[in-house]
Scaffold this active site. Structure first.
Site, PDB file in Angstrom:
ATOM      1  N   ASP A  67      10.499   1.625  -5.535  1.00  0.00           N
ATOM      2  CA  ASP A  67      10.248   0.960  -6.808  1.00  0.00           C
ATOM      3  C   ASP A  67      10.547   1.893  -7.971  1.00  0.00           C
ATOM      4  O   ASP A  67      10.802   3.091  -7.785  1.00  0.00           O
ATOM      5  CB  ASP A  67       8.807   0.430  -6.872  1.00  0.00           C
ATOM      6  CG  ASP A  67       7.795   1.380  -6.220  1.00  0.00           C
ATOM      7  OD1 ASP A  67       8.065   2.590  -6.156  1.00  0.00           O
ATOM      8  OD2 ASP A  67       6.743   0.908  -5.771  1.00  0.00           O
ATOM      9  N   ASP A 136      -5.656  -2.306  -4.543  1.00  0.00           N
ATOM     10  CA  ASP A 136      -5.674  -3.775  -4.482  1.00  0.00           C
ATOM     11  C   ASP A 136      -4.825  -4.323  -3.335  1.00  0.00           C
ATOM     12  O   ASP A 136      -4.539  -5.510  -3.280  1.00  0.00           O
ATOM     13  CB  ASP A 136      -5.193  -4.363  -5.823  1.00  0.00           C
ATOM     14  CG  ASP A 136      -3.740  -3.988  -6.147  1.00  0.00           C
ATOM     15  OD1 ASP A 136      -3.084  -3.318  -5.322  1.00  0.00           O
ATOM     16  OD2 ASP A 136      -3.272  -4.362  -7.241  1.00  0.00           O
ATOM     17  N   HIS A 138      -1.632  -3.530  -2.677  1.00  0.00           N
ATOM     18  CA  HIS A 138      -0.177  -3.653  -2.892  1.00  0.00           C
ATOM     19  C   HIS A 138       0.594  -2.651  -2.042  1.00  0.00           C
ATOM     20  O   HIS A 138       0.090  -1.575  -1.718  1.00  0.00           O
ATOM     21  CB  HIS A 138       0.197  -3.535  -4.378  1.00  0.00           C
ATOM     22  CG  HIS A 138       0.027  -2.188  -4.993  1.00  0.00           C
ATOM     23  ND1 HIS A 138      -0.607  -1.981  -6.201  1.00  0.00           N
ATOM     24  CD2 HIS A 138       0.426  -0.938  -4.595  1.00  0.00           C
ATOM     25  CE1 HIS A 138      -0.581  -0.700  -6.498  1.00  0.00           C
ATOM     26  NE2 HIS A 138       0.033  -0.043  -5.547  1.00  0.00           N
ATOM     27  N   GLU A 143       2.099  -6.757  -6.192  1.00  0.00           N
ATOM     28  CA  GLU A 143       0.685  -6.942  -6.518  1.00  0.00           C
ATOM     29  C   GLU A 143       0.144  -8.200  -5.842  1.00  0.00           C
ATOM     30  O   GLU A 143       0.924  -9.014  -5.323  1.00  0.00           O
ATOM     31  CB  GLU A 143       0.535  -7.041  -8.042  1.00  0.00           C
ATOM     32  CG  GLU A 143       0.935  -5.771  -8.800  1.00  0.00           C
ATOM     33  CD  GLU A 143      -0.096  -4.634  -8.694  1.00  0.00           C
ATOM     34  OE1 GLU A 143      -0.791  -4.543  -7.654  1.00  0.00           O
ATOM     35  OE2 GLU A 143      -0.192  -3.834  -9.639  1.00  0.00           O
TER      36      GLU A 143
HETATM   37  C1  F6R Z   1       4.776   4.048  -4.863  1.00  0.00           C
HETATM   38  C2  F6R Z   1       4.301   2.717  -4.520  1.00  0.00           C
HETATM   39  C3  F6R Z   1       2.854   2.350  -4.513  1.00  0.00           C
HETATM   40  C4  F6R Z   1       1.932   3.464  -4.035  1.00  0.00           C
HETATM   41  C5  F6R Z   1       0.479   3.011  -4.121  1.00  0.00           C
HETATM   42  C6  F6R Z   1      -0.478   4.102  -3.680  1.00  0.00           C
HETATM   43  O1  F6R Z   1       6.188   4.118  -4.738  1.00  0.00           O
HETATM   44  O2  F6R Z   1       5.099   1.895  -4.246  1.00  0.00           O
HETATM   45  O3  F6R Z   1       2.673   1.234  -3.691  1.00  0.00           O
HETATM   46  O4  F6R Z   1       2.259   3.817  -2.722  1.00  0.00           O
HETATM   47  O5  F6R Z   1       0.183   2.646  -5.432  1.00  0.00           O
HETATM   48  O6  F6R Z   1      -0.375   5.171  -4.560  1.00  0.00           O
HETATM   49  P1  F6R Z   1      -1.044   6.575  -4.201  1.00  0.00           P
HETATM   50  O7  F6R Z   1      -0.340   7.076  -2.998  1.00  0.00           O
HETATM   51  O8  F6R Z   1      -0.754   7.437  -5.411  1.00  0.00           O
HETATM   52  O9  F6R Z   1      -2.479   6.315  -3.979  1.00  0.00           O
END
Ligand code: F6R
Length: 260
Positions: A67, A136, A138, A143
């Site tokens: 992303d 959440d 995702h 989301e």
């Molecule tokens: C990052 C992404 C997100 C993260 C998620 C967890 O490229 O796509 O889905 O993997 O927000 O973030 P962390 O690892 O910082 O807790």
């Protein structure tokens, strides 16, 4: 879905790096799906260490980011293109032009999303996709409410995600509202997915997506339908799992020929 409960980040980084190393040995030009955020950092650290100390070769590997924020502009230190360069690709010998990310500065966002899907397809698809999970539920930035059949597209971040990611920006006001993310169907096309979750703040999301119903309200639950999904969690992130003892027993008694 296989759930592997490990003592901490170091062991998770090592086991995920084993899977990537084994893949590269089998297929030196493998396509890696690259997540950002905190969760995959131990994997990137371990791959960098193996490259430096053991000569792990990524010269033919290719990478696709999951992303990207919309509107940060090229070179912004928190753009995921920059984060992946800093945390991973600059530390190994992957060729910079083998690493791709969605174009968050494109004037025509839908065209950029389609181009990204086309590029993944042209590369032969993702062999191994690293994932984190949001509080959440995702994955990527899909989301709650994301279509389980979604492909790469623009999404609006939920307030909770912007709050979670404010730690990288200094203030929530600087966290963009929009992102381009691989869709859930895009992620499901990867041949193997490894999702990493650490810390007590992920315990509820882990329980929801591993043991709850498959539903768009918890996007990561779609991985229950994936033929080869490995979930690596530390004890804290595993603390709400009902079947934790069963997952431990299964992993401890796994026939060695099965691999990951
Ligand atoms: C990052 C992404 C997100 C993260 C998620 C967890 O490229 O796509 O889905 O993997 O927000 O973030 P962390 O690892 O910082 O807790």
């Amino acid at each position: 879905m296989e759930v592997v409960i490990l003592p901490g980040s170091k062991q998770i980084g090592s086991l995920a790096a084993d899977a990537i190393e084994e893949l590269l040995r089998r297929k030196p030009d493998a396509v890696l799906g690259l997540a950002t955020g905190s969760s995959p950092l131990p994997v990137y650290d371990e791959l960098a260490r193996r490259h430096e100390q053991d000569g792990l070769d990524l010269s033919r590997a290719r990478g696709f980011a999951l992303d990207e924020y919309v509107g940060l502009g090229p070179g912004h230190p928190q753009s995921y293109r920059e984060v992946i360069r800093r945390e991973f690709t600059d530390r190994v010998n992957i060729a910079p032009d083998h690493v791709h990310s969605p174009d968050g500065s494109a004037a025509d966002i839908p065209a950029a999303c389609q181009a990204y899907e086309d590029a993944i397809k042209a590369a032969g698809g993702v062999d191994l996709q690293l994932l984190g999970v949001g509080t959440d539920g995702h994955i990527g930035f899909n989301e709650p409410g994301s279509s389980l059949a979604s492909r790469t597209r623009i999404k609006s971040l939920i307030e909770q995600t912007r709050r979670d990611n404010a730690r990288f920006f200094g203030s929530i006001h600087d966290v963009p509202h929009h992102v381009i993310t691989q869709g859930l169907a895009t992620i499901m096309d990867a041949r193997h997915v490894i999702l990493i979750a650490t810390g007590a703040q992920k315990a509820q999301a882990v329980r929801d997506f591993v043991e709850g119903p498959v539903a768009a309200i918890c996007a990561a639950s779609v991985l229950q339908m994936h033929p080869h999904a490995t979930v690596m969690v530390d004890e804290a992130a595993a603390s709400s799992l009902r079947l934790a003892d069963y997952y431990r027993h299964t992993y401890d008694n796994k026939p060695p020929w099965q691999g990951l």
